[in-house]
Write a protein that holds these residues in place. Structure first.
Motif, short mmCIF file in Angstrom:
data_model
loop_
_atom_site.label_atom_id
_atom_site.label_comp_id
_atom_site.label_asym_id
_atom_site.label_seq_id
_atom_site.Cartn_x
_atom_site.Cartn_y
_atom_site.Cartn_z
N ASP A 1 0.91 -1.22 0.17
CA ASP A 1 -0.15 0.02 0.07
C ASP A 1 0.90 1.13 0.10
O ASP A 1 1.15 2.04 0.98
N ARG A 2 1.34 1.57 -1.30
CA ARG A 2 2.40 2.65 -1.07
C ARG A 2 1.97 4.08 -0.63
O ARG A 2 2.64 4.82 -0.29
N ARG A 3 0.63 4.07 -0.79
CA ARG A 3 -0.01 5.50 -0.46
C ARG A 3 -0.68 5.61 0.79
O ARG A 3 -1.59 6.03 1.04
N TYR A 4 -0.23 4.72 1.44
CA TYR A 4 -0.87 4.07 2.90
C TYR A 4 -0.98 5.61 3.78
O TYR A 4 -2.09 5.89 4.28
N GLY B 1 -6.26 3.86 -6.34
CA GLY B 1 -6.30 2.42 -6.42
C GLY B 1 -7.64 1.79 -6.88
O GLY B 1 -7.61 0.88 -7.75
N GLU C 1 -10.07 3.99 10.12
CA GLU C 1 -9.12 5.23 10.09
C GLU C 1 -9.38 6.32 11.06
O GLU C 1 -8.71 7.30 11.36
N LYS D 1 -2.87 5.93 12.18
CA LYS D 1 -1.88 5.09 10.87
C LYS D 1 -0.99 4.35 11.70
O LYS D 1 -0.91 3.20 11.33
N SER E 1 -15.28 -1.39 3.01
CA SER E 1 -14.77 -0.02 2.80
C SER E 1 -15.32 0.98 4.07
O SER E 1 -14.42 1.58 4.58
N SER F 1 -1.02 8.54 2.96
CA SER F 1 -1.82 9.72 2.30
C SER F 1 -3.33 9.41 1.97
O SER F 1 -4.02 10.44 1.90
N HIS F 2 -4.04 8.18 2.25
CA HIS F 2 -5.23 8.12 2.02
C HIS F 2 -5.91 7.74 3.26
O HIS F 2 -5.33 7.99 4.21
N ASP G 1 -8.30 3.93 -0.97
CA ASP G 1 -7.46 4.55 -1.90
C ASP G 1 -8.05 4.82 -3.25
O ASP G 1 -8.24 4.11 -4.03
N THR H 1 -6.27 -1.51 0.28
CA THR H 1 -5.35 -0.83 1.35
C THR H 1 -4.96 -1.63 2.41
O THR H 1 -5.67 -2.79 2.76
#
Length: 711
Positions: A105-108, A118, A172, A177, A165, A110-111, A115, A141
């Motif tokens: 999850d490279r954008r972990y 994604g 979150e 995080k 979702s 920031s989302h 995502d 994610t």
């Protein structure tokens, strides 16, 4: 003057009605969007309120762990998920955190739990590959994965994706995080039964998850995608190849530099070897198969205490390995008179074959089945010392033969059993009825289907080793019922007892005097008959069995309250020249019992065998002929021998006393030592009396060998 070109007509302005419809659509869409957002916010807020606290999430395990113990408390095996120590976020190695974020999850950071980029990418791929059955792949994610891991299942559906979702959004909002990443790295499945970074690190590398270096972290991070496929336990090379991809992804995500990627020497990573799966797993697999019928608990971790004796188990494993000929399989079961299974070996190597030949395989028992024939006869009033004639017999077109194609004439029941005389067994079966023999076998625990053809007395129906051992244990137990069991106690990890084995009330299956008479016969088989290789220096009772063309070899017997059964053969049931129950199986029995009974005092049987002096030390060579010339009888009668070899008998290890026919009725000169004499046939009209062994001659031959121990 040329005419001017006509200008295109402009579109007429929309009518008032069209403008009205457009405004309605826009307002409806806007209202729907606002309502949807409002519903989503409400759903997230409601879900947030229902989420467990973070401390509760860190304590709830995934799946059921079962720890199986031997009778002395030694841990035999731990099955199910393995959980290591919980590692807080600040103690998780940075390389481990960076590796999992880069690859999963490279954008972990920031989302907000889902995502959008994604999701859009996954939707585009689905659109591009319509009709190929592609699902929403690559859009989950880290938050969605941990939500699915804890609260949902992997069953795919659109509704599950929506719930996933909503839960992710709620997670979150409720947790940071760092907390979510900590939860993920301590709960995600990494293969091999290991849940969490610490369990995976200990399983694959042998040290705590707090000490992971970059190369090891890359290997563990690469497992999430396909734990079984990339597991170092199953395929170390595949795990390393996947780790190379992880390092490339980390470099691309600026999590590490190219120099750091090169310094991560994957070829220097040392994996902890998988513990060898020894024969104890045959027992634990069998015992755990009974668990569902004993307890209802399906989720709490369990501790199970079993009947297995580790010392006996090691002796059983060694006895089978050392005495089973190459390219054959062997199995052994040993149980107490109360049914407690002390040792079980289902094959020569659990790693190459988990098939349990002690409890699952169904094979013909050969003359070991005569136990039930003679039990039925004893119950009908026959006595071990009663005389009987070994002579040709035909029953419904079936004519059994002894392995020598000779007949001993008058003999008593005791020695007919000890020498495994087939014609006498056939007579006994005919006398009591073949249905009665089958009923006796089922009464003592044989669970397979039995035919009632006359040849059934020679063991032509398939049986299981554990059932045959159980039947012999009934005789050892004085005729009382014996039910094999492997589990003594089941408890939760906090000590709550869920199951405790209770001794069954005595239930008589055969009268004590019948069991005593059968013990008499079984002792004789070990002392002077086909089972002499099973002698262990204390009272032993038992019976051999060998089937058609030597496909199966059996020995079953008991001593000092312990009953043991041994089987050897090939899984494909091909003939094995030289295999006899009185050889390798009996030797394996003796090897095991000598160790298993070492700490027990010798027990005398209720009936002590007393034989004439000349029978105490029979001629070994006279008993055992060429093993390659031992053949078997099938349901149709006698199996034809290979060309150039003598016709067979039933193929069992029937003791053979060879002699030459003398049609003139005059005995030939005494043969060399260690051979029995020719019979004396005396004509009487059209009939001849059955041949008689010259006991005086045999006594003289054997007297010289009374001090010689059996080979």
């Amino acid at each position: 003057m040329p005419a001017r070109p006509k200008s295109p007509k402009s579109a007429p302005p929309p009518s008032g009605r069209a403008r009205h419809i457009g405004r309605v659509i826009v307002k409806t869409a806007l209202f729907g969007l606002i309502a949807g957002i409002a519903a989503l916010v409400i759903a997230v807020l409601v879900t947030m309120a229902s989420l467990p606290s973070y401390s509760e999430l860190t304590q709830k395990p995934n799946g059921q762990t079962v720890r199986v113990h031997a009778a002395d408390g030694t841990l035999l095996v731990s099955l199910g998920p393995s959980y290591g120590e919980w590692i807080p976020h600040d103690r998780l190695p940075a390389v481990m955190r960076d590796a999992i974020v880069a690859v999963e999850d490279r954008r972990y950071y920031s989302h907000f739990g889902v995502d959008p980029i994604g999701v859009a990418r996954s939707a585009y791929l689905i659109y591009e590959r319509q009709g190929q059955g592609r699902r929403w792949q690559g859009a989950s994610t880290i938050t969605q994965q941990i939500v699915r891991n804890i609260f949902l299942t992997n069953a795919y559906s659109f509704g599950r994706k929506v719930r996933e979702s909503v839960l992710a959004l709620a997670m979150e909002r409720k947790f940071s995080k760092d907390q979510i990443l900590e939860l993920y790295l301590n709960r995600v499945y990494f293969g091999g039964g290991a849940y969490g970074v610490d369990a995976a690190s200990r399983k694959f590398f042998g040290h705590s998850g707090t000490r992971l270096n970059l190369a090891e972290a890359a290997i563990i991070a690469g497992l999430v995608k396909a734990p079984s496929h990339y597991s170092p336990s199953a395929d170390p090379e595949a795990a390393v190849d996947r780790a190379k991809v992880v390092l490339e992804v980390m470099q691309d995500a600026d999590a590490i530099t190219p120099a750091e990627a090169r310094a991560a020497r994957l070829d220097r990573v040392r994996f902890v070897p998988e513990p060898k799966q020894n024969s104890v797993r045959y027992f634990t697999d069998w015992a755990l198969g009974q668990l569902d019928s004993l307890v209802d608990e399906q989720s709490a971790p369990l501790d199970i205490w079993t009947t297995l004796d580790l010392r006996m188990q090691r002796a059983a494993d060694q006895a089978i390995r050392q005495n089973t000929p190459a390219n054959l399989q062997g199995a052994l079961v040993s149980l107490e008179n109360d049914g407690a299974v002390r040792a079980m070996v289902g094959g020569t190597d659990y790693v190459t074959s988990i098939y349990n030949r002690a409890t699952q395989a169904q094979r013909q028992p050969g003359s070991a089945f005569k136990l039930f024939v003679y039990l039925a006869a004893l119950e009908a009033g026959v006595k071990p010392g009663d005389p009987v004639v070994d002579e040709p017999i035909t029953i419904d077109g079936w004519s059994p033969r002894n392995s020598s194609r000779r007949f001993l004439g008058q003999i008593d029941i005791r020695n007919a059993f000890a020498l495994s005389i087939n014609t006498v067994a056939a007579q006994m079966g005919q006398k009591v009825g073949f249905d009665t023999v089958a009923d006796m076998a089922h009464r003592l625990g044989i669970s397979t289907r039995l035919n009632t053809h006359p040849s059934m007395v020679l063991g032509t129906s398939d049986v299981r080793l554990i059932d045959m051992t159980r039947a012999f244990a009934v005789i050892s137990n004085g005729g009382n019922a014996v039910t094999p069991y492997g589990i003594l106690r089941v408890s939760t990890t906090d000590g709550t007892i869920l199951y405790q084995h209770e001794a069954q009330s005595p239930r008589v299956l055969v009268a004590p005097f019948v069991a005593a008479g059968m013990t008499d016969l079984l002792q004789t088989a070990v002392n002077t008959g086909t089972a002499r290789a099973a002698q262990i220096g204390r009272p032993v009772a038992g019976k051999t069995g060998t089937t058609s063309s030597n496909k199966d070899g059996w020995f079953l017997g008991f001593s000092s309250g312990l009953t043991t059964g041994v089987w050897m053969g090939r899984d494909d049931a091909k003939a094995i020249p030289g295999l006899q129950g009185g050889r390798n199986p009996a030797q394996a029995f003796a090897s095991f019992m000598q160790t298993a009974l070492r700490t027990r005092p010798a027990q005398q049987f209720d009936t002590e065998v007393t034989l004439p002096e000349w029978q105490l030390e029979p001629d070994e060579e006279a008993y055992y002929g060429d093993p390659d010339q031992q053949f078997g009888s099938d349901e149709e009668g006698v199996t034809p021998p290979p060309e150039g070899q003598p016709a067979p008998g039933d193929g069992d290890d029937t003791v053979t006393l060879p002699y030459e026919d003398d049609t003139a009725g005059t005995p030939p000169p005494p043969p060399p030592a260690r051979r029995a004499p020719a019979p004396d046939r005396v004509p009487s009209g059209d009939q001849q009396r059955p041949p008689q062994i010259d006991q005086r001659w045999l006594e003289g031959v054997l007297r010289d060998q009374q001090q010689r121990p059996p080979r």
